[in-house]
Scaffold this motif. Structure first.
Motif, PDB file in Angstrom:
ATOM      1  N   GLU A  37      81.741  12.451  16.057  1.00 63.44           N
ATOM      2  CA  GLU A  37      81.194  13.121  15.091  1.00 63.44           C
ATOM      3  C   GLU A  37      82.143  12.894  13.743  1.00 63.44           C
ATOM      4  O   GLU A  37      81.721  12.352  12.711  1.00 63.44           O
ATOM      5  N   GLU A  38      83.487  13.080  13.890  1.00 62.79           N
ATOM      6  CA  GLU A  38      84.265  12.672  12.878  1.00 62.79           C
ATOM      7  C   GLU A  38      84.158  11.193  12.502  1.00 62.79           C
ATOM      8  O   GLU A  38      84.431  10.931  11.161  1.00 62.79           O
ATOM      9  N   LEU A  39      84.126  10.426  13.474  1.00 63.69           N
ATOM     10  CA  LEU A  39      84.317   8.928  13.383  1.00 63.69           C
ATOM     11  C   LEU A  39      82.826   8.489  12.645  1.00 63.69           C
ATOM     12  O   LEU A  39      82.944   7.621  11.710  1.00 63.69           O
ATOM     13  N   SER A  40      81.854   9.183  12.936  1.00 62.90           N
ATOM     14  CA  SER A  40      80.506   8.931  12.063  1.00 62.90           C
ATOM     15  C   SER A  40      80.658   9.137  10.684  1.00 62.90           C
ATOM     16  O   SER A  40      80.119   8.497  10.129  1.00 62.90           O
ATOM     17  N   LEU A  42      83.395   9.280   8.941  1.00 61.50           N
ATOM     18  CA  LEU A  42      84.240   8.173   8.272  1.00 61.50           C
ATOM     19  C   LEU A  42      83.360   6.822   8.116  1.00 61.50           C
ATOM     20  O   LEU A  42      83.522   6.149   6.963  1.00 61.50           O
ATOM     21  N   MET A  43      82.419   6.329   8.950  1.00 63.73           N
ATOM     22  CA  MET A  43      81.629   5.363   8.929  1.00 63.73           C
ATOM     23  C   MET A  43      80.302   5.587   7.921  1.00 63.73           C
ATOM     24  O   MET A  43      79.928   4.533   7.585  1.00 63.73           O
ATOM     25  N   GLY A  44      80.138   6.810   7.729  1.00 63.00           N
ATOM     26  CA  GLY A  44      78.988   7.061   6.774  1.00 63.00           C
ATOM     27  C   GLY A  44      77.720   6.703   7.570  1.00 63.00           C
ATOM     28  O   GLY A  44      76.850   6.393   6.950  1.00 63.00           O
ATOM     29  N   LEU A  45      77.907   7.212   8.934  1.00 62.41           N
ATOM     30  CA  LEU A  45      76.507   7.242   9.625  1.00 62.41           C
ATOM     31  C   LEU A  45      76.310   8.620  10.321  1.00 62.41           C
ATOM     32  O   LEU A  45      76.996   9.299  10.411  1.00 62.41           O
ATOM     33  N   PRO A  46      74.843   8.771  10.350  1.00 62.35           N
ATOM     34  CA  PRO A  46      74.508   9.896  10.980  1.00 62.35           C
ATOM     35  C   PRO A  46      75.112  10.126  12.480  1.00 62.35           C
ATOM     36  O   PRO A  46      75.136   9.576  13.455  1.00 62.35           O
ATOM     37  N   ALA A  47      75.795  11.496  12.513  1.00 69.60           N
ATOM     38  CA  ALA A  47      76.538  11.686  13.714  1.00 69.60           C
ATOM     39  C   ALA A  47      75.621  11.557  15.014  1.00 69.60           C
ATOM     40  O   ALA A  47      75.999  11.012  16.178  1.00 69.60           O
ATOM     41  N   ASP A  48      74.063  11.992  14.860  1.00 67.64           N
ATOM     42  CA  ASP A  48      73.349  12.146  16.019  1.00 67.64           C
ATOM     43  C   ASP A  48      73.120  10.550  16.430  1.00 67.64           C
ATOM     44  O   ASP A  48      72.920  10.282  17.685  1.00 67.64           O
TER      45      ASP A  48
END
Length: 160
Positions: A37-40, A42-48
């Motif tokens: 979730e945190e990495l998502s 940072l990447m600017g992507l939806p966590a789901d």
């Protein structure tokens, strides 16, 4: 989001394995986070989306068969051990530094269609074609591929 960003997501064991390889010196700096979730974020992507993609991939690992990209079973490795890493792999970073593949060719360097049929008059060699690679596909192997299949393509085209 209109971005051209692309990332390779790794967990700690896979990241350690990649970073131990001499080729890793040329990789862009990875993002790192304690959870997907945190990495998502940072990447600017939806966590789901990231979570479902990793879950799907891990399912392929458990099954021993990649149904999306036909990745060899020996290369499937579950991503589950935090922290997680995202190595930028977009055109502006890694892809412009290390690209492989493209047009599929037969032994005469003739480009083949998706169904495997040769495309009349179309030949390819070097990095614009899918060559044969061993454990390491960098450095001089690219030159050899271009020279070898360039000669084969030229001879094949001349005799067509």
């Amino acid at each position: 989001n209109g971005s051209n960003k692309c990332y390779i997501v790794l967990d700690q064991p896979l990241y350690d394995q990649v970073m131990a390889h001499p080729f890793a010196k040329g990789l862009p700096e990875a993002l790192s986070a304690g959870s997907l979730e945190e990495l998502s974020e940072l990447m600017g992507l939806p966590a789901d989306n990231v979570a479902s993609t990793v879950e799907r991939y891990n399912g392929f690992c458990a099954e021993g068969k990649d149904h999306d990209f036909d990745k060899g079973a020996e290369y499937l490795q579950v991503l589950s051990a935090a922290p997680f890493y995202a190595v930028p792999a977009d055109v502006g970073s890694m892809a412009s530094y290390f690209t492989l593949g493209g047009l599929k060719i037969d032994p005469s360097a003739q480009v083949t269609a998706i169904d495997g049929a040769p495309i009349k008059g179309l030949y390819a060699a070097g990095r614009c074609s899918c060559g044969v690679f061993g454990e390491y596909a960098g450095s001089g192997t690219s030159i050899a591929d271009g020279l070898t299949f360039g000669r084969i393509a030229g001879k094949s085209a001349a005799s067509a």
